[in-house]
Design a protein around this motif. Structure first.
Motif, PDB file in Angstrom:
ATOM      1  N   ALA A 415     -38.133  45.501   5.348  1.00  0.00           N
ATOM      2  CA  ALA A 415     -36.869  44.961   5.851  1.00  0.00           C
ATOM      3  C   ALA A 415     -35.669  45.529   5.090  1.00  0.00           C
ATOM      4  O   ALA A 415     -35.668  45.588   3.850  1.00  0.00           O
ATOM      5  CB  ALA A 415     -36.867  43.444   5.742  1.00  0.00           C
ATOM      6  N   ALA A 416     -34.664  45.927   5.849  1.00  0.00           N
ATOM      7  CA  ALA A 416     -33.451  46.489   5.243  1.00  0.00           C
ATOM      8  C   ALA A 416     -32.785  45.484   4.318  1.00  0.00           C
ATOM      9  O   ALA A 416     -32.224  45.858   3.276  1.00  0.00           O
ATOM     10  CB  ALA A 416     -32.484  46.934   6.330  1.00  0.00           C
ATOM     11  N   GLY A 417     -32.839  44.197   4.663  1.00  0.00           N
ATOM     12  CA  GLY A 417     -32.215  43.184   3.818  1.00  0.00           C
ATOM     13  C   GLY A 417     -32.834  43.118   2.437  1.00  0.00           C
ATOM     14  O   GLY A 417     -32.127  42.960   1.430  1.00  0.00           O
ATOM     15  N   LEU A 418     -34.160  43.255   2.366  1.00  0.00           N
ATOM     16  CA  LEU A 418     -34.830  43.246   1.061  1.00  0.00           C
ATOM     17  C   LEU A 418     -34.421  44.472   0.248  1.00  0.00           C
ATOM     18  O   LEU A 418     -34.108  44.364  -0.950  1.00  0.00           O
ATOM     19  CB  LEU A 418     -36.340  43.205   1.274  1.00  0.00           C
ATOM     20  CG  LEU A 418     -37.227  43.142   0.027  1.00  0.00           C
ATOM     21  CD1 LEU A 418     -38.483  42.324   0.301  1.00  0.00           C
ATOM     22  CD2 LEU A 418     -37.631  44.539  -0.448  1.00  0.00           C
ATOM     23  N   ILE A 419     -34.406  45.641   0.878  1.00  0.00           N
ATOM     24  CA  ILE A 419     -34.005  46.858   0.168  1.00  0.00           C
ATOM     25  C   ILE A 419     -32.555  46.765  -0.286  1.00  0.00           C
ATOM     26  O   ILE A 419     -32.210  47.161  -1.414  1.00  0.00           O
ATOM     27  CB  ILE A 419     -34.230  48.085   1.066  1.00  0.00           C
ATOM     28  CG1 ILE A 419     -35.737  48.257   1.352  1.00  0.00           C
ATOM     29  CG2 ILE A 419     -33.659  49.346   0.420  1.00  0.00           C
ATOM     30  CD1 ILE A 419     -36.061  49.349   2.339  1.00  0.00           C
TER      31      ILE A 419
END
Length: 429
Positions: A415-419
């Motif tokens: 997930a982009a949010g985690l990165i």
């Protein structure tokens, strides 16, 4: 810890063999596979060393191969493998084709013509090449440490630097540098996502995957994980364009459990614990088996109870006997499991005194809410940042409903949010 790789029997590491072979290394490798597929497990055991025969007698070898056939179907192709030289040994790598998939079989032959190692791993494709217009480039490196080198990739942002950087540390089991499982490559996703935001990332092949012959004398947490990770941090600090005072350790699953230990030993700037178990590993192993059986209504209740009873007996033996093994994982003795269970994740993270970011997916069925609560309760203060993602699984990929093993075989991306949260935390340090 990535018990998924253990449960799925995606790879099997066997020890030294003492059987003198009169055939070529390629023929020897083919003959071993032919014996297994033909059910000639006693004949295969006769080629094993005393240590290997004790850990993997014919009955256990039968269980392993039959479980593999249940997952992948019948073996349809056992071609002659490619031969190479590794540290005075002959290594044969061949692609075994089954009805439902393929495996890479690596057989290592010592100078006396004996089988020195046998390793099965899923066939994986390399991560996609980085586009020419990407804001980062990738450089091949080698971690020179221990019995032999490990291949690595540095994702380096374009520009002047010096850049903050992070080393990625794998979960349990044999893992490549992308931490490939099925079509998914979570470490490549994280590396590319962070490098695009100005953070260099070093990822490398785990020794149990790249050099299984190094473990003929057994496995420890140091030889499996921590020693190579410390060497990776040292290598990263030496690279041009890297700020050596801002190198971090990101550990996933078993790597997360050891992240604070690695960060302390390597004098890293901080630790990132992604899906890190915080309770006894054998308790998690039991919970995961019970969870997966509950998701498998086709398995008769009596068979499920028998499986759990056998597992409970095996776990009790592992906890009291350093020489005990699990039938499905003969290469890991009670001594290894006891060492893993002795890791105090909360205590080591607290004692490290380092800035720490902790990440957890809400749909993770391997490392669950009980572990997350223990981390949050035991680690308090401004040094610690917690991020929880209700829709993410153990790989940091989004989905719906209860997490399953089958989900790991569906293409996805971290997930982009985690990165983004990782990048913001690092840039703030």
């Amino acid at each position: 810890m990535k018990i998924r790789s253990r449960l799925m029997l995606a790879a099997c590491l066997l020890g030294l063999g003492q059987f003198a072979l009169a055939t070529s290394p390629q023929q020897s490798a083919q003959q071993l596979i032919e014996q297994l597929q033909a059910g000639q497990f006693s004949a295969a055991e006769a080629r094993f060393s005393p240590q290997m025969a004790q850990a993997v007698p014919a009955a256990r070898l039968a269980q392993l191969w039959q479980a593999l056939n249940q997952q992948l179907g019948t073996l349809t192709s056992n071609p002659e493998g490619e031969l190479s030289q590794v540290d005075g040994h002959q290594r044969v790598v061949s692609r075994l084709q089954f009805d439902k998939g393929a495996l890479l079989a690596t057989t290592v032959i010592d100078p006396q013509g004996r089988i020195a190692g046998f390793h099965l791993a899923p066939v994986t494709d390399p991560a996609p090449a980085v586009a020419a217009d990407a804001p980062f480039s990738e450089l091949p490196l080698q971690i020179i440490h221990g019995p032999g080198p490990l291949g690595a990739t540095l994702s380096l942002p374009k520009g002047d630097g010096p850049f903050p950087a992070v080393v990625l540390v794998h979960g349990s089991g044999p893992q490549d540098r992308d931490e490939t499982i099925g079509p998914n490559k979570p470490f490549a996703d994280i590396a590319h996502g962070l490098a695009a935001q100005g953070i260099a990332v070093l990822r490398y092949d785990k020794r149990t995957q790249a050099r299984p012959q190094d473990f003929s004398d057994g496995v420890s947490l140091a030889t499996e994980t921590t020693d190579d990770a410390v060497a990776a941090v040292a290598l990263l600090k030496q690279q041009p364009g890297i700020d050596p005072a801002r190198v971090f350790v990101l550990g996933h699953s078993q790597g997360g459990m050891l992240a604070a230990r690695i960060a302390t030993a390597s004098q890293a700037a901080g630790a990132i614990l992604f899906a890190a178990p915080a309770r006894p590993i054998l308790d998690l192993l039991r919970e995961q088996n019970a969870y997966l059986l509950a998701q498998s209504p086709q398995i008769p209740a009596e068979a499920a109870r028998a499986h759990m009873d056998q597992l409970d007996t095996a776990i009790a033996a592992l906890r009291r006997d350093p020489a005990a093994t699990l039938p499905a994982l003969p290469g890991l003795t009670g001594a290894w499991w006891q060492e893993v269970e002795a890791v105090d994740v909360v205590g080591e993270t607290r004692d490290a005194g380092l800035p720490t970011l902790l990440l957890q997916g809400g749909r993770d069925f391997q490392v669950v809410d009980a572990d997350w609560r223990r981390l949050k309760t035991g680690l308090t203060g401004q040094r610690y940042t917690f991020r929880h993602y209700p829709a993410l699984n153990h790989l940091g990929m989004a989905g719906e409903g209860a997490g399953t093993l089958a989900e790991y075989q569906q293409p996805g991306k971290v997930a982009a949010g985690l990165i983004n949260d990782i990048a913001q935390w690092i840039h703030a340090r």
